[in-house]
Design an enzyme around this catalytic site. Structure first.
Site, PDB file in Angstrom:
ATOM      1  N   GLN A   1       2.854   9.976   1.277  1.00  0.00           N
ATOM      2  CA  GLN A   1       4.157   9.305   1.268  1.00  0.00           C
ATOM      3  C   GLN A   1       5.000   9.644   0.045  1.00  0.00           C
ATOM      4  OE1 GLN A   1       2.301   5.222   2.191  1.00  0.00           O
ATOM      5  NE2 GLN A   1       4.339   5.115   3.116  1.00  0.00           N
TER       6      GLN A   1
ATOM      7  N   HIS B   1      -4.426   1.189   7.590  1.00  0.00           N
ATOM      8  CA  HIS B   1      -3.079   1.783   7.635  1.00  0.00           C
ATOM      9  C   HIS B   1      -2.980   2.954   6.658  1.00  0.00           C
ATOM     10  CE1 HIS B   1       1.514   1.240   7.792  1.00  0.00           C
ATOM     11  NE2 HIS B   1       1.325   2.060   6.771  1.00  0.00           N
ATOM     12  N   GLU B   2      -3.485   2.746   5.428  1.00  0.00           N
ATOM     13  CA  GLU B   2      -3.357   3.800   4.404  1.00  0.00           C
ATOM     14  C   GLU B   2      -4.272   4.991   4.716  1.00  0.00           C
ATOM     15  OE1 GLU B   2      -0.843   3.540   2.669  1.00  0.00           O
ATOM     16  OE2 GLU B   2      -0.552   1.391   3.011  1.00  0.00           O
TER      17      GLU B   2
ATOM     18  N   HIS C   1      -2.721   7.264   7.106  1.00  0.00           N
ATOM     19  CA  HIS C   1      -1.745   8.194   6.503  1.00  0.00           C
ATOM     20  C   HIS C   1      -2.418   9.511   6.105  1.00  0.00           C
ATOM     21  CE1 HIS C   1       2.145   6.246   6.168  1.00  0.00           C
ATOM     22  NE2 HIS C   1       1.623   5.138   5.689  1.00  0.00           N
TER      23      HIS C   1
ATOM     24  N   GLY D   1       0.829  -1.195   0.000  1.00  0.00           N
ATOM     25  CA  GLY D   1       0.000   0.000   0.000  1.00  0.00           C
ATOM     26  C   GLY D   1       0.867   1.249   0.000  1.00  0.00           C
TER      27      GLY D   1
ATOM     28  N   CYS E   1       6.030  -0.078   7.090  1.00  0.00           N
ATOM     29  CA  CYS E   1       5.620   1.055   6.273  1.00  0.00           C
ATOM     30  C   CYS E   1       6.814   1.504   5.434  1.00  0.00           C
ATOM     31  CB  CYS E   1       5.162   2.194   7.184  1.00  0.00           C
ATOM     32  SG  CYS E   1       4.641   3.675   6.305  1.00  0.00           S
ATOM     33  N   LEU E   2       6.564   1.794   4.162  1.00  0.00           N
ATOM     34  CA  LEU E   2       7.651   2.216   3.274  1.00  0.00           C
ATOM     35  C   LEU E   2       8.289   3.530   3.734  1.00  0.00           C
ATOM     36  CD1 LEU E   2       6.093   1.298  -0.182  1.00  0.00           C
ATOM     37  CD2 LEU E   2       7.834   0.023   1.100  1.00  0.00           C
TER      38      LEU E   2
HETATM   39 CO    CO Z   1       2.509   3.294   5.613  1.00  0.00          CO
END
Ligand code: CO
Length: 155
Positions: free
Chosen positions: A51, A132-133, A136, A46, A90-91
């Site tokens: 991000q 999670h997304e 963000h 995701g 998480c990236l």
């Molecule tokens: Co993330």
């Protein structure tokens, strides 16, 4: 298509509440496609627009299930049910993992890449990823809500 730079924790854009998107047009679709390519290249499931430094309400998700690539514009979680704790990463927070409590099932409403209204019921990994997304988009990282944090290993 083009790869985008993924911003890391500490960048203020990740703490902002992202702006709603008014129009789904070809420019937005190009960004969506670039986000998807960036997510796949980074081996993520995701990616949210903040991000890649854009404070707008869009996420891309692909958990490898029958839904394939999901691109969600202005996603809103309208129903949450149950609870489950599992490991997340998480990236934007490389090499850090943590156990996060999430709803086990969610319903999410959003616009797809053609501006069409959609509703999706999800459970398990997909439900976790959606939460999670969407977090963000509220300026919330998993490390802000994790019950425990560890370096380097998923489990
Ligand atoms: Co993330």
């Amino acid at each position: 298509m083009a790869l985008l730079e993924i911003v890391k924790a500490g960048d203020p854009v990740l703490k902002q509440v992202a702006e709603p998107i008014e129009k789904v047009d070809s420019k937005l679709r190009r960004l969506m496609d670039n986000m998807a390519e960036t997510m796949y290249k980074a081996d993520g499931v995701g990616l949210a627009a903040p991000q890649i430094g854009q404070s707008i309400r869009m996420v891309v998700i692909d958990v490898g299930d029958e839904n394939g690539l999901l691109a969600m514009v202005n996603p809103v979680i309208t129903h949450r049910e149950g609870s489950a704790i599992d490991s997340e990463g998480c990236l934007s927070v490389p090499n850090v993992f943590g156990d996060v409590e999430r709803a086990e099932k969610v319903t999410v409403e959003y616009m797809n890449r053609w501006g069409k209204k959609k509703r999706l019921a999800a459970s398990g990994l997909l439900a976790r990823c959606i939460q999670h997304e969407v977090d963000h988009l509220e300026g919330c990282l998993f490390i802000d809500v994790a019950k425990s944090i560890r370096q380097g290993e998923k489990k």
